[in-house]
Design an enzyme around this catalytic site. Structure first.
Site, mmCIF file in Angstrom:
data_model
loop_
_atom_site.group_PDB
_atom_site.id
_atom_site.type_symbol
_atom_site.label_atom_id
_atom_site.label_comp_id
_atom_site.label_asym_id
_atom_site.label_seq_id
_atom_site.Cartn_x
_atom_site.Cartn_y
_atom_site.Cartn_z
ATOM 1 N N GLU A 357 0.847 -1.196 0.000
ATOM 2 C CA GLU A 357 0.000 0.000 0.000
ATOM 3 C C GLU A 357 0.884 1.249 0.000
ATOM 4 O OE1 GLU A 357 -4.175 0.237 1.794
ATOM 5 O OE2 GLU A 357 -3.020 1.386 3.238
ATOM 6 N N LYS A 516 -13.490 1.477 -4.259
ATOM 7 C CA LYS A 516 -14.445 1.827 -3.202
ATOM 8 C C LYS A 516 -15.641 2.570 -3.795
ATOM 9 C CE LYS A 516 -11.200 2.569 0.638
ATOM 10 N NZ LYS A 516 -10.654 3.544 1.571
HETATM 11 O O1 F6P Z 1 -8.703 1.223 1.894
HETATM 12 C C1 F6P Z 1 -7.443 1.385 2.433
HETATM 13 C C2 F6P Z 1 -7.502 2.000 3.792
HETATM 14 O O2 F6P Z 1 -7.737 3.351 3.694
HETATM 15 C C3 F6P Z 1 -6.220 1.718 4.531
HETATM 16 O O3 F6P Z 1 -5.214 2.613 4.242
HETATM 17 C C4 F6P Z 1 -6.685 1.754 5.931
HETATM 18 O O4 F6P Z 1 -5.766 1.140 6.788
HETATM 19 C C5 F6P Z 1 -7.987 1.006 5.813
HETATM 20 O O5 F6P Z 1 -8.517 1.424 4.587
HETATM 21 C C6 F6P Z 1 -8.973 1.249 6.918
HETATM 22 O O6 F6P Z 1 -9.281 2.603 7.040
HETATM 23 P P1 F6P Z 1 -9.974 3.182 8.331
HETATM 24 O O7 F6P Z 1 -9.070 2.932 9.497
HETATM 25 O O8 F6P Z 1 -10.179 4.620 8.048
HETATM 26 O O9 F6P Z 1 -11.275 2.447 8.515
#
Ligand code: F6P
Length: 552
Positions: A357, A516
């Site tokens: 990532e 997403k």
């Molecule tokens: O979709 C990736 C991401 O944004 C990661 O970087 C992050 O760790 C995960 O989703 C969860 O995000 P959050 O802690 O905001 O729910």
């Protein structure tokens, strides 16, 4: 000379060395230098990184160190620790180091609207966490029915899951947990179905871990668990059972979590660096506060080392440069991580997010496509299990795949023979990759075992190992919380160093966004009666088929 041309020259020098005949050979380097293992190792206390089983020779190491200098590594590192907005595309600092520093460390994070006393803020929240953990453990804080909590359920995904889950397992597998910890990440309802069978809502403390508090999977799972708690104990019980770990205090409030049950952090903590923050509360609840603090201390020791040590002795820098040599010098596009420790079974999964990532990028800091490959595909598993699955490919496959072996010298169990066996296998794997087995050796061995000549000719080619396959070994005395923190921080800084040398931003993750957004649109089209539209032929037909199979 202009900085850009120094950098171009440094890359050119690495390429030149890599294109020399035998640049990928390792065995001759040992033949030429009986001190190689010592010279191509570096240590921090009991932690040693041995990168001598790579084809990095003295000249190559100089070239790689020159590359680090030419890429401006020292300046990037200074800006990171100064709390500058090194995450340029989001205008944020990456100040996770403040989470493991003492309150008076003076680490700051520069924000558009001012400056955070990052170490001070982190220490204050850590203090609240410590008191909260103590009250759960001593039973003064109980569930709605008056029963003490015996289970912590962490709901989160990505960085809000992988780090806490990996560390909790690492710190509790051997000694057992103070509280049972369970993790709910995927939005696949079967996961919670299994947990609901196992858990008692009256004794379950629920942590909703989400930096943004907008993540679809976490929100859906949090709603499901809320219904489960409310269904069993009444709506009024929710406040007693839910805790939030987030930067988005507004969204947390609208979910109905009591302010005193909210542990916050700031957006200078990236999701994949958040296990040191309140997101690590499950670690502290399951493994104990002292273990959590020791993990922070270990990471802090690596921060200090990373900041102070010369590049030639600097573990994160050397680990990063070894990877750069493999990816950019030798063109190796995969990287395998084998922890010879069941407690680190989840370490490769954690690293996949940290590395891929962070550095899975193809656009540079200047907005232009990067001129060379960046992050390799990272995979791995626990040794020795991996030896009985994918290591066949690492030994004899058509791709050469560098391996990191990770091993503690002492075990926390009472079976020294088993631990020696484990270690023997780790050493044997790296030796086998290095040494290989020549055709003549195979034939002689088969003859000695009485094989016929036709059999030898038919089978011998399959039993040959090329050798000269690279690996690094990371070894330390024992896997306690301190050692775990140090190990994780080693990789965190390695990833940052590689990102800077590749000229990319390791701290954003725009690549996760498109999927997403599309998922949100498609979700509404999957509702009964909805009309899908605007998709490519394959996606449209998959949606139609999905609905038909469900009779919708
Ligand atoms: O979709 C990736 C991401 O944004 C990661 O970087 C992050 O760790 C995960 O989703 C969860 O995000 P959050 O802690 O905001 O729910």
């Amino acid at each position: 000379m202009h900085g850009d041309s120094i950098l171009t020259d440094a890359w050119r020098r690495v390429a030149e060395l890599a294109s020399q005949p035998g640049a990928n050979l390792i065995r001759p380097l040992f033949g030429a230098d009986d001190q190689r293992a010592r010279r191509f190792s570096a240590s921090l206390d009991d932690l040693t990184l041995d990168f001598s089983k790579t084809s990095i020779g003295a000249e190559t190491l100089v070239a790689l160190l020159d590359l680090a200098h030419a890429a401006g590594l020292a300046g990037f590192r200074d800006r990171l620790f100064a709390g500058e907005a090194v995450n340029t595309t989001e205008g944020r600092a990456a100040m996770h180091m403040a989470l493991r520093a003492p309150a008076d460390a003076g680490l700051r994070a520069v924000l558009p609207e001012g400056v955070d006393d990052a170490s001070g803020l982190a220490a204050r929240e850590r203090d609240r966490m410590r008191r909260f953990v103590a009250s759960v453990h001593d039973g003064s804080l109980r569930g709605a029915t008056g029963q003490p909590f015996d289970t912590v359920l962490n709901i989160g995904i990505g960085g809000s899951d992988l780090g806490p889950r990996m560390a909790t397992e690492a710190l509790t597998l051997a000694r057992g947990p103070l509280m049972r910890a369970r993790f709910l990440s995927n939005v696949d309802g079967h996961g919670f179905m299994a947990l609901a069978r196992e858990l008692d809502p009256a004794r379950t403390l629920v942590l909703v871990a989400s930096k943004s508090f907008t993540t679809q999977e976490t929100a859906e799972n949090a709603r499901a668990v809320r219904r489960w708690v409310a269904g069993a104990l009444g709506e009024g019980a929710v406040g007693d059972h839910f805790v939030a770990l987030s930067t988005n205090l507004k969204a947390v409030a609208s979910f109905g979590i009591r302010p005193e049950r909210v542990f916050g952090f700031r957006d200078w903590v990236g999701g994949r660096y958040s296990l040191w923050s309140p997101v690590g509360l499950s670690i502290a609840l399951a493994a104990g506060w002292d273990a959590f603090q020791a993990m922070l201390d270990g990471a802090r020791a690596m921060d200090v080392h990373f900041q102070a040590a010369d590049f030639a002795d600097n573990l994160p820098v050397l680990l990063a440069l070894t990877g750069i040599w493999h990816v950019n010098g030798l063109g190796l596009r995969s990287h395998c991580v084998l922890a010879y420790d069941d407690r680190l079974a989840r370490f490769p999964a954690y690293l996949q997010q940290l590395e891929m990532e962070s550095n899975g990028k193809s656009v540079g800091l200047d907005g232009h496509p990067v001129p060379r490959p960046t992050c390799p595909v990272v995979f791995g598993g626990p040794g020795t299990d991996a030896q009985h699955s994918f290591m066949q490919l690492v030994h004899q496959g058509t791709s050469v795949i560098p391996v990191d072996f990770i091993l503690a010298a002492e075990a926390d169990h009472e079976r020294p023979d088993a631990h020696r066996m484990l270690a023997a296998n780790a050493f044997a794997q790296s030796e086998a990759l290095l040494r290989g087995k020549a055709r003549a050796e195979v034939e002689a061995e088969m003859r000695a075992h009485g094989a016929s000549e036709p059999e030898i000719q038919a089978v011998a080619p399959h039993r040959v190992f090329s050798g000269d396959r690279p690996s690094t070994t990371i070894m330390f005395r024992r896997l306690d919380a301190y050692a775990l923190g140090r190990l994780i921080a080693l990789y965190e800084h390695k990833v940052a160093v590689q990102g800077w040398i590749w000229g990319i931003n390791s701290f954003d993750q725009w690549g996760v966004e498109l999927g997403k957004v599309l998922a949100r649109g498609i979700l509404s089209e999957l509702a009964p009666g909805a009309r899908p539209g605007g998709h490519d032929g394959s996606t449209a037909s998959l949606i139609a088929r999905f609905r038909a199979l469900r009779g919708e």
